[in-house]
Design a protein around this motif. Structure first.
Motif, PDB file in Angstrom:
ATOM      1  N   UNK A 150       0.825  -1.211   0.000  1.00  0.00           N
ATOM      2  CA  UNK A 150       0.000   0.000   0.000  1.00  0.00           C
ATOM      3  C   UNK A 150       0.857   1.258   0.000  1.00  0.00           C
ATOM      4  N   UNK A 151       2.142   1.087  -0.305  1.00  0.00           N
ATOM      5  CA  UNK A 151       3.053   2.229  -0.353  1.00  0.00           C
ATOM      6  C   UNK A 151       4.441   1.753   0.046  1.00  0.00           C
ATOM      7  N   UNK A 152       5.457   2.605  -0.136  1.00  0.00           N
ATOM      8  CA  UNK A 152       6.811   2.184   0.241  1.00  0.00           C
ATOM      9  C   UNK A 152       6.953   2.035   1.752  1.00  0.00           C
ATOM     10  N   UNK A 153       8.033   1.391   2.189  1.00  0.00           N
ATOM     11  CA  UNK A 153       8.313   1.312   3.627  1.00  0.00           C
ATOM     12  C   UNK A 153       8.564   2.713   4.154  1.00  0.00           C
ATOM     13  N   UNK A 154       8.129   2.957   5.388  1.00  0.00           N
ATOM     14  CA  UNK A 154       8.470   4.206   6.083  1.00  0.00           C
ATOM     15  C   UNK A 154       9.208   3.790   7.359  1.00  0.00           C
ATOM     16  N   UNK A 155       9.553   4.752   8.195  1.00  0.00           N
ATOM     17  CA  UNK A 155      10.356   4.408   9.370  1.00  0.00           C
ATOM     18  C   UNK A 155       9.701   3.315  10.225  1.00  0.00           C
TER      19      UNK A 155
END
Ligand code: GLU
Ligand code: ZN
Length: 303
Positions: free
Chosen positions: A15-20
């Motif tokens: 559902x989107x790139x990895x975030x922190x």
């Protein structure tokens, strides 16, 4: 009882790139697996096309690789597992554990999210969701386990969740069903993931039991639910609230910040080392016991 071979997993939804926050989850499950000389699998949970953002799977896998988080074996894509999920549904159905439900969103919302079993005897056909029938006797619906991070956790599925959806009205398999089937299929022994899924764990254990797992097998599965990373305003870092993206080229800094966040006390000098050096330090020094139990701690805003 034979201890299970360690098999861990990271199971991102595209559902989107990895975030922190999702890097922290990936790193913690990776380190726990490697510290125990276990396998670490990656499973792409792409069973919800309406929520999928094109290109995210490629992006997530690239981000894992660039941070040195290399998985074992083949990737498993949930989008290719429909046969297995249909078999599981058929098995549950044959055991009289499912029923169709055509209650609308508003009715379910009015119940406060805890389904009241309205459609249990209604023989609904046509456009409907499929629900799992929980035991009539509420005391049979209590699921308890010891979480490696959060400690003892208990839920009465009948009074706190209600008969839950395993196949959605739009025809898609539910997250709970797909995860339970795949964790069982992949012989996952250790589940390290975000605390937002703590309250889903009893549903998944119960589903596995309905699908034939023994009490001993279920008791052997270890869970560690990580406190959620929040920003300085106390909001959960998520794709929905546009958590800051991980900047390419800053992998060592990201890893170091994630270790710091997990309270692994990484030495300051490590910050400027290669990702390989940081990871081998982190594997050797991994301490699940150091991870804070409380969710409300801030992640670095710059991450
Ligand atoms: N795919 C789920 C998510 O990204 C995680 C599933 C799991 O770890 O059980 O939130
Ligand atoms: Zn209903």
């Amino acid at each position: 009882m034979e201890p299970l071979a360690y098999i861990g997993r990271f199971a991102p939804s595209p559902t989107g790139p990895l975030h922190f926050g999702s890097l922290v989850c990936a790193l913690a499950s990776y380190l726990d697996a490697r510290h125990h000389s276990g396998q670490w699998l990656v499973r792409i949970e792409d069973i919800d096309p309406p929520r999928e953002i094109p290109g995210s799977t490629t992006m997530i896998l690239k981000q894992l690789e660039s941070h040195g988080l290399l998985w074992d074996g083949d990737l498993l894509y949930q989008s290719q597992r429909s046969d297995a999920y249909n078999r599981a549904l058929a098995q549950l159905d044959n055991n009289g554990l499912t029923y169709n439900c055509d209650c609308n969103r508003q009715r379910v919302a009015e119940l406060g999210g805890i389904y009241d079993g309205h459609c249990r005897q209604r023989q609904v056909s046509g456009d409907s969701a499929v629900r799992l029938r929980l035991p009539q006797d509420k005391s049979d619906a209590i699921i308890a386990f010891d979480d490696l991070i959060m400690g003892g956790y208990q839920q009465n599925l009948a009074s706190e969740v209600g008969d839950f959806v395993i196949k959605r009205r739009d025809g898609l398999f539910s997250y709970q069903l797909a995860v339970a089937v795949d964790d069982q299929f992949q012989n996952i022994s250790h589940i390290v993931r975000g605390a937002d899924l703590l309250s889903s764990t009893p549903r998944q254990l119960y589903l596995q039991r309905c699908l034939g797992a023994s009490a001993e097998q279920l008791a052997a599965i270890q869970h560690g639910h990580l406190p959620l990373a929040v920003n300085s305003q106390g909001q959960k870092l998520s794709k929905q609230n546009h958590a800051p993206a991980l900047v390419p080229g800053h992998e060592s800094t990201n890893l170091w910040a994630a270790l710091q966040w997990l309270q692994q006390a990484p030495p300051v000098e490590l910050q400027t080392e290669s990702k390989e050096t940081i990871l081998s330090w982190a594997i050797a020094n991994w301490s699940m016991a150091s991870i804070p139990k409380i969710g409300e701690i801030s992640a670095p805003d710059a991450a």
